[in-house]
Design a protein around this motif. Structure first.
Motif, PDB file in Angstrom:
ATOM      1  N   ARG A  66       0.958  -1.275  -0.044  1.00 31.09           N
ATOM      2  CA  ARG A  66      -0.625  -0.410  -0.056  1.00 31.09           C
ATOM      3  C   ARG A  66       0.882   1.257  -0.196  1.00 31.09           C
ATOM      4  N   GLU A  67       2.191   1.304   1.125  1.00 24.74           N
ATOM      5  CA  GLU A  67       2.827   2.262   0.830  1.00 24.74           C
ATOM      6  C   GLU A  67       3.325   2.996  -0.115  1.00 24.74           C
ATOM      7  N   GLU A  68       4.059   1.663  -1.401  1.00 24.17           N
ATOM      8  CA  GLU A  68       4.863   1.523  -2.512  1.00 24.17           C
ATOM      9  C   GLU A  68       3.489   2.329  -3.544  1.00 24.17           C
ATOM     10  N   PHE A  69       2.513   2.507  -2.994  1.00 16.31           N
ATOM     11  CA  PHE A  69       1.517   2.006  -4.643  1.00 16.31           C
ATOM     12  C   PHE A  69       1.041   3.584  -4.127  1.00 16.31           C
ATOM     13  N   ILE A  70       1.794   4.217  -3.179  1.00 19.64           N
ATOM     14  CA  ILE A  70       0.972   5.808  -2.897  1.00 19.64           C
ATOM     15  C   ILE A  70       2.117   6.732  -3.601  1.00 19.64           C
ATOM     16  N   SER A  71       2.855   6.143  -2.935  1.00 18.20           N
ATOM     17  CA  SER A  71       4.126   6.570  -3.690  1.00 18.20           C
ATOM     18  C   SER A  71       4.614   6.066  -5.500  1.00 18.20           C
ATOM     19  N   TYR A  72       3.956   5.211  -6.104  1.00 14.07           N
ATOM     20  CA  TYR A  72       4.108   5.374  -7.022  1.00 14.07           C
ATOM     21  C   TYR A  72       4.034   5.729  -8.118  1.00 14.07           C
ATOM     22  N   LEU A  73       1.926   6.435  -7.138  1.00 14.04           N
ATOM     23  CA  LEU A  73       0.990   6.922  -7.912  1.00 14.04           C
ATOM     24  C   LEU A  73       1.247   8.396  -7.566  1.00 14.04           C
ATOM     25  N   GLU A  74       1.991   8.680  -5.915  1.00 16.16           N
ATOM     26  CA  GLU A  74       1.911  10.140  -6.090  1.00 16.16           C
ATOM     27  C   GLU A  74       3.214  10.597  -7.368  1.00 16.16           C
ATOM     28  N   ARG A  75       4.004   9.767  -7.928  1.00 15.84           N
ATOM     29  CA  ARG A  75       4.796  10.542  -7.983  1.00 15.84           C
ATOM     30  C   ARG A  75       4.605  10.865  -9.636  1.00 15.84           C
ATOM     31  N   TYR A  76       3.794   9.509 -10.344  1.00 20.79           N
ATOM     32  CA  TYR A  76       2.894   9.827 -11.734  1.00 20.79           C
ATOM     33  C   TYR A  76       2.316  10.839 -12.102  1.00 20.79           C
ATOM     34  N   LEU A  77       1.300  10.630 -10.985  1.00 17.93           N
ATOM     35  CA  LEU A  77      -0.075  11.830 -10.803  1.00 17.93           C
ATOM     36  C   LEU A  77       0.678  13.371 -11.378  1.00 17.93           C
ATOM     37  N   ILE A  78       2.158  13.771 -10.447  1.00 17.54           N
ATOM     38  CA  ILE A  78       3.137  14.485 -10.597  1.00 17.54           C
ATOM     39  C   ILE A  78       3.490  15.031 -11.669  1.00 17.54           C
ATOM     40  N   LYS A  79       4.552  14.471 -11.558  1.00 18.91           N
ATOM     41  CA  LYS A  79       5.196  13.811 -13.020  1.00 18.91           C
ATOM     42  C   LYS A  79       4.095  14.543 -14.194  1.00 18.91           C
ATOM     43  N   LYS A  80       2.474  13.565 -14.631  1.00 22.33           N
ATOM     44  CA  LYS A  80       1.994  13.202 -15.673  1.00 22.33           C
ATOM     45  C   LYS A  80       1.096  15.508 -15.734  1.00 22.33           C
TER      46      LYS A  80
END
Length: 491
Positions: free
Chosen positions: A477-491
């Motif tokens: 769950r923590e890894e997923f949120i970290s990945y999604l956070e980076r993805y949404l900011i980058k995009k």
């Protein structure tokens, strides 16, 4: 000298043998899997290897020789020719990069598909894909927490029973229907007995049975929007008229539905936990809906797909249970409470019309697998099912609270939690992002999801992700949120 290996050629005994062998050998030659100068095994060895008569082998070889693909060398055998024809009319050959071969006839003269067939063939997003066993795949339970040892013990006890080795009753295994009716009356308030419960091969078969028994071509069907996309496509295959009922604040407005005065034959809905936005219809609206259905002579298909695992409120009684002999077709499944591979569900229909639904079940698919029904009956009867549900509610609650907290604290403005729903089905909005592409990127990273936009019918769609956290660990769950956070900011 290289002698060719034919062990990867599959021969279907129900199809013309000579034609299959001819196509298989020819395709291997065209794809250069069989290279020039390679030697074919003797007709005797080929016959033993492929399970085809020598006469059939010889006829195929002679045909390929006459076409220039094979050559015979006296006293040595049959070889792949070094001078194969430049083209072959009316055939199309292709090879994969792994050396696999395929043969296909020209498709120009194939008959048309149905409107339904064409619509799914041209669909931009594959509806046939079912959630993989990935963390965050919606609807996937915690498979590691399932009591496999108890289930396997019951499996061994039932495996050799002659009485469950036949076809069985189309309604389903009687002990299972009895125990299921007791459970549904206590836990969901459903009016039922074993006489009008039908065990199905999952929810979609239950819906298919209802569609065939109730609907005629051109009948009006009401369906929630957004809603269950597979249900929509099943309705479209029957060539009925579909009318979307817009979801507002998690459920549809019953008063607006009544005002529109639809002359509908069926309403497909999920009042206890709307899919996918998670709203729960209030009691007063449920009563209004039942009154409208009875007055309008409209059936209600109640999809009670996640009744056991509510995160915020005590489970709400089923719509069907509010009134005896209401025009409600109640459907549930064991895929989310136990395991998806079980593929067993149930349909509860009013007793006066039960014979028609039972007969349809028998004609469409026949009885569901008796072995798993018998195991499940024992699993329920010995109390394992109820204990498992209670245990998983506590486990899922902890996971759900942790995941929702991470979403609200870490994603902030990038994504909003628009439906906390249940541990198996919560929704976040991802405005400004292509949720189909996002879902595919997450899958490549090892995370499951369903794009919210694919659940909308028509042009107006909302970008988001449908997620489940029941099948996740704390670190995932923590890894997923970290990945999604980076993805949404980058995009």
């Amino acid at each position: 000298m290289k002698i060719l290996d034919l062990t990867d050629i599959f021969i279907d005994r129900n199809q013309p043998l000579q034609k299959q062998l001819y196509k298989a050998l020819l395709n291997k030659i065209e794809c250069q899997v069989f290279t020039s100068g390679s030697k074919l095994p003797s007709s005797r060895i080929m016959s033993e290897s492929l399970g085809v008569s020598r006469n059939t082998i010889i006829q195929v070889i002679e045909q390929l020789k006459s076409e220039g693909f094979l050559v015979a060398q006296a006293g040595k055998g049959i070889f792949i020719s070094s001078k194969t024809p430049n083209n072959i009319s009316d055939r199309s050959f292709s090879c994969s990069n792994k050396g696999q071969f395929f043969f296909s006839e020209s498709t120009h003269s194939l008959p048309d598909l149905s409107n339904y067939g064409e619509s799914i063939r041209s669909s931009s997003y594959s509806l046939s894909r079912w959630p993989e066993s990935l963390p965050f795949s919606p609807g996937l339970p915690d498979l590691e927490a399932f009591p496999h040892n108890k289930w396997c013990k019951l499996y061994r006890q039932n495996l050799d029973r002659i009485t469950i080795s036949g076809y069985g009753d189309s309604r389903g295994y009687l002990p299972l229907r009895k125990r299921l009716s007791e459970y549904l009356r206590i836990s969901r308030g459903v009016h039922c007995s074993e006489e009008h419960i039908i065990i199905t091969n999952g929810e979609l078969e239950a819906l298919d049975i209802c569609i065939r028994v109730i609907l005629n071509k051109g009948d009006l069907v009401l369906i929630e929007n957004p809603g269950y996309k597979r249900a929509r496509f099943l309705f479209k295959s029957m060539d009925v008229n579909l009318q979307e009922i817009q979801i507002e604040n998690g459920t549809f407005n019953v008063d607006n539905l009544i005002k529109k005065n639809f002359v509908a034959k069926l309403l497909f809905c999920s009042p206890t936990h709307q899919y996918p936005l998670g709203g729960i219809m209030e009691l007063k609206d449920r009563v209004k809906l039942l009154n409208w259905a009875e007055k309008s002579k409209c059936w209600i298909f109640e999809d009670d797909y996640e009744s056991e695992f509510y995160s915020q409120k005590k489970p709400v009684a089923a719509l069907q249970g509010l009134r005896k002999d209401a025009p409600v077709l109640y459907c549930g499944s064991f895929s989310k409470t136990l395991m998806p591979s079980l593929n067993l569900g149930y349909l509860v229909v009013p007793e006066p019309v039960a014979p028609a639904f039972i007969e349809a079940k028998g004609q469409i698919s026949g009885p569901s697998t008796l072995l798993y029904q018998a195991i499940l009956a024992d699993f329920i009867g010995e109390g394992h099912f109820v204990r498992h549900i209670r245990r998983m509610r506590n486990i899922y609650q902890e996971k759900w609270v942790h995941f929702c907290t991470l979403i609200q604290s870490r994603l902030k403005s990038q994504a909003q939690l628009i439906s906390p729903g249940t541990p198996m089905n919560l929704v976040i909005a991802t405005p400004g992002h292509d949720d189909i592409k996002l879902s595919k990127d997450l899958a490549n990273h090892g995370f499951g999801s369903t794009p919210l936009s694919t659940c909308y019918f028509g042009k107006i769609k909302r970008s988001g992700l449908i997620l489940g956290c029941a099948n996740t660990t704390t670190s995932q769950r923590e890894e997923f949120i970290s990945y999604l956070e980076r993805y949404l900011i980058k995009k």
